[in-house]
Design an enzyme around this catalytic site. Structure first.
Site, PDB file in Angstrom:
ATOM      1  N   ARG A  76      68.757  52.160  17.520  1.00  0.00           N
ATOM      2  CA  ARG A  76      68.650  51.161  18.583  1.00  0.00           C
ATOM      3  C   ARG A  76      68.607  51.806  19.970  1.00  0.00           C
ATOM      4  O   ARG A  76      68.310  51.139  20.956  1.00  0.00           O
ATOM      5  CB  ARG A  76      69.818  50.169  18.492  1.00  0.00           C
ATOM      6  CG  ARG A  76      69.656  49.159  17.371  1.00  0.00           C
ATOM      7  CD  ARG A  76      70.870  48.269  17.205  1.00  0.00           C
ATOM      8  NE  ARG A  76      71.936  48.931  16.469  1.00  0.00           N
ATOM      9  CZ  ARG A  76      73.076  48.348  16.122  1.00  0.00           C
ATOM     10  NH1 ARG A  76      73.292  47.076  16.446  1.00  0.00           N
ATOM     11  NH2 ARG A  76      73.988  49.009  15.451  1.00  0.00           N
ATOM     12  N   ASP A  81      63.752  37.045  17.715  1.00  0.00           N
ATOM     13  CA  ASP A  81      63.412  37.396  19.100  1.00  0.00           C
ATOM     14  C   ASP A  81      61.947  37.802  19.154  1.00  0.00           C
ATOM     15  O   ASP A  81      61.296  38.010  18.127  1.00  0.00           O
ATOM     16  CB  ASP A  81      64.311  38.515  19.650  1.00  0.00           C
ATOM     17  CG  ASP A  81      64.348  39.738  18.752  1.00  0.00           C
ATOM     18  OD1 ASP A  81      63.267  40.167  18.279  1.00  0.00           O
ATOM     19  OD2 ASP A  81      65.442  40.277  18.504  1.00  0.00           O
ATOM     20  N   LYS A  94      65.225  34.199  23.023  1.00  0.00           N
ATOM     21  CA  LYS A  94      66.607  34.258  23.504  1.00  0.00           C
ATOM     22  C   LYS A  94      66.679  35.035  24.810  1.00  0.00           C
ATOM     23  O   LYS A  94      65.893  35.952  25.057  1.00  0.00           O
ATOM     24  CB  LYS A  94      67.515  34.909  22.456  1.00  0.00           C
ATOM     25  CG  LYS A  94      67.193  36.367  22.150  1.00  0.00           C
ATOM     26  CD  LYS A  94      68.077  36.899  21.036  1.00  0.00           C
ATOM     27  CE  LYS A  94      67.744  38.370  20.731  1.00  0.00           C
ATOM     28  NZ  LYS A  94      68.504  38.896  19.593  1.00  0.00           N
ATOM     29  N   ARG A 147      69.479  37.122  27.125  1.00  0.00           N
ATOM     30  CA  ARG A 147      70.815  37.715  27.132  1.00  0.00           C
ATOM     31  C   ARG A 147      71.333  37.888  28.555  1.00  0.00           C
ATOM     32  O   ARG A 147      70.604  38.340  29.426  1.00  0.00           O
ATOM     33  CB  ARG A 147      70.805  39.098  26.469  1.00  0.00           C
ATOM     34  CG  ARG A 147      70.609  39.113  24.958  1.00  0.00           C
ATOM     35  CD  ARG A 147      70.725  40.538  24.444  1.00  0.00           C
ATOM     36  NE  ARG A 147      70.412  40.643  23.025  1.00  0.00           N
ATOM     37  CZ  ARG A 147      71.321  40.513  22.055  1.00  0.00           C
ATOM     38  NH1 ARG A 147      72.574  40.264  22.366  1.00  0.00           N
ATOM     39  NH2 ARG A 147      70.974  40.630  20.792  1.00  0.00           N
ATOM     40  N   ASP A 172      92.331  68.339  10.383  1.00  0.00           N
ATOM     41  CA  ASP A 172      91.977  68.000  11.767  1.00  0.00           C
ATOM     42  C   ASP A 172      90.676  67.205  11.872  1.00  0.00           C
ATOM     43  O   ASP A 172      90.186  66.941  12.961  1.00  0.00           O
ATOM     44  CB  ASP A 172      91.874  69.273  12.616  1.00  0.00           C
ATOM     45  CG  ASP A 172      90.754  70.202  12.162  1.00  0.00           C
ATOM     46  OD1 ASP A 172      90.172  69.930  11.084  1.00  0.00           O
ATOM     47  OD2 ASP A 172      90.467  71.180  12.866  1.00  0.00           O
ATOM     48  N   ASP A 210      74.472  43.015  12.965  1.00  0.00           N
ATOM     49  CA  ASP A 210      75.671  43.757  13.353  1.00  0.00           C
ATOM     50  C   ASP A 210      76.887  42.823  13.372  1.00  0.00           C
ATOM     51  O   ASP A 210      77.588  42.686  12.375  1.00  0.00           O
ATOM     52  CB  ASP A 210      75.446  44.426  14.706  1.00  0.00           C
ATOM     53  CG  ASP A 210      76.489  45.498  15.016  1.00  0.00           C
ATOM     54  OD1 ASP A 210      77.543  45.515  14.349  1.00  0.00           O
ATOM     55  OD2 ASP A 210      76.247  46.308  15.914  1.00  0.00           O
ATOM     56  N   THR A 211      77.133  42.158  14.477  1.00  0.00           N
ATOM     57  CA  THR A 211      78.285  41.253  14.548  1.00  0.00           C
ATOM     58  C   THR A 211      77.933  39.837  14.125  1.00  0.00           C
ATOM     59  O   THR A 211      78.813  38.979  14.043  1.00  0.00           O
ATOM     60  CB  THR A 211      78.865  41.227  15.973  1.00  0.00           C
ATOM     61  OG1 THR A 211      77.865  40.746  16.881  1.00  0.00           O
ATOM     62  CG2 THR A 211      79.310  42.618  16.401  1.00  0.00           C
ATOM     63  N   ASP A 213      65.054  39.904  10.127  1.00  0.00           N
ATOM     64  CA  ASP A 213      65.379  40.927  11.111  1.00  0.00           C
ATOM     65  C   ASP A 213      65.728  42.218  10.384  1.00  0.00           C
ATOM     66  O   ASP A 213      65.891  42.232   9.159  1.00  0.00           O
ATOM     67  CB  ASP A 213      66.550  40.464  11.994  1.00  0.00           C
ATOM     68  CG  ASP A 213      66.505  41.063  13.394  1.00  0.00           C
ATOM     69  OD1 ASP A 213      65.659  41.951  13.637  1.00  0.00           O
ATOM     70  OD2 ASP A 213      67.311  40.664  14.244  1.00  0.00           O
TER      71      ASP A 213
END
Length: 339
Positions: A105, A181, A204, A206, A46, A234-235, A230
């Site tokens: 984060r 940034d 930047k 957003r 489970d 992530d992406t 940095d």
């Protein structure tokens, strides 16, 4: 009677290769075999996590190696349950070695009715029995203050500086360090000082998370080899866009040095198809096969610095000494001191 002559290391499933590399480095330093404590960390049908330790740990100085990377919740629960297991087994001290600290984060309330999840994680770790934390490049330095126990935060910048001086040894006068940034300026400035390079900033704006509306370069990057610095990729959307803007502003080459390669979703594909010549990450998060196979991604080892930090904590000596290149160079000599 338990053996108190060596630190005891235990690992969850988040990054076994790093844990094994750390034990190999510690074996090299100590001159005696150091292996991971024999442990079973598995799931019931489970999804519940079960931990069983097959060695006596009573009175031992225990180090749990477990980044809380994707899937963050599963790896966090493994860490908490391992802590509880060792506490109930009468370990003398438990140090959580968390190379990548998930939920970092979420370190403040960015708007009304949102959590401070990093503080919650700190409370959970302390409640589970953790007495010390060893991590690398926390997303926000103030997270150390969320803990009422010692937190040793290692930095990737000295490792990056060694790599930069080795990789760009004939082009050091052309380098420029880039903060992606305004919030990352302190981190970028630290690396810029180490490699004696000027600093520029990508400003930047957003519209919403994960979406960049506009980017502006603060500084002259024309004919420079730009190094974006940095803590997390992530992406890779922001990173790819920043590299494009730098090239549009006359940058000669664009490289990136990122502490934690989260690399979610289309990140690797974006990096491979970007204008960046290279992305350098560390192995705080176990790299996937597609990451290792990417032609413009390199992975730097963190086992040498973590192994030395664990030995310093165990022996009661300074961890901050590892922030200096002169201290790190000998333990990274196999990478950067070859003829």
């Amino acid at each position: 009677m338990p053996n108190h002559f060596d630190p005891k290391l235990i690992s969850g499933n988040a990054n076994r290769p790093l844990a094994n590399a750390i034990t190999r480095r510690m074996t090299l330093h100590r001159g005696v075999p150091i292996k991971l404590v024999d442990t079973r960390v598995e799931r019931f049908s489970d999804g519940e996590i079960f931990v069983e330790v097959f060695e006596n740990v009573r009175g031992e100085d225990m180090f749990i190696i477990q980044p809380t990377s994707n899937p963050a919740n599963d790896h966090l629960m493994e860490l908490l349950i391992m802590c509880d297991t060792l506490t109930r087994s009468s370990a003398s001290r438990i140090t959580a070695v968390i190379p990548y600290f998930g939920y970092a984060r979420q370190d403040r309330r960015s708007k009304a009715r949102t959590p401070i999840s990093a503080k919650l994680i700190a409370n959970m770790l302390i409640s589970a029995g953790v007495e010390r934390v060893l991590t690398m490049d926390l997303h926000a330095a103030q997270i150390q203050g969320f803990f009422d126990i010692p937190v040793d935060n290692l930095y990737a910048s000295p490792i990056f500086a060694l790599d930069i001086r080795h990789t760009f040894q004939d082009q050091l006068d052309q380098l420029m360090v880039i903060s992606p940034d305004v919030g990352g300026v302190a981190r970028a400035r630290e690396l810029a000082k180490r490699v004696d390079a000027p600093l520029a900033i990508v400003d930047k704006r957003r519209e919403k998370p994960g979406e960049i509306a506009e980017m502006t370069i603060i500084g002259d990057v024309a004919d420079r080899i730009c190094l974006i610095v940095d803590d997390i990729c992530d992406t890779a959307g922001t990173l790819r866009k920043a590299a494009e803007v730098l090239k549009q502003n006359g940058a000669k080459e664009v490289h990136a040095y990122i502490s934690h390669g989260v690399l979610s979703g289309p990140a690797v594909e974006r990096i491979v198809g970007s204008v960046m010549k290279s992305l350098v990450i560390t192995d705080t998060i176990n790299p996937k096969s597609e990451t290792l196979e990417a032609p413009n991604i390199r992975v730097l080892p963190t086992a040498p610095i973590f192994a030395q930090a664990i030995l310093n904590i165990w022996s009661g000596t300074s961890v901050s000494s590892l922030f200096e290149a002169e201290t790190l160079l000998p333990i990274y000599e196999s990478l950067y001191m070859s003829p």
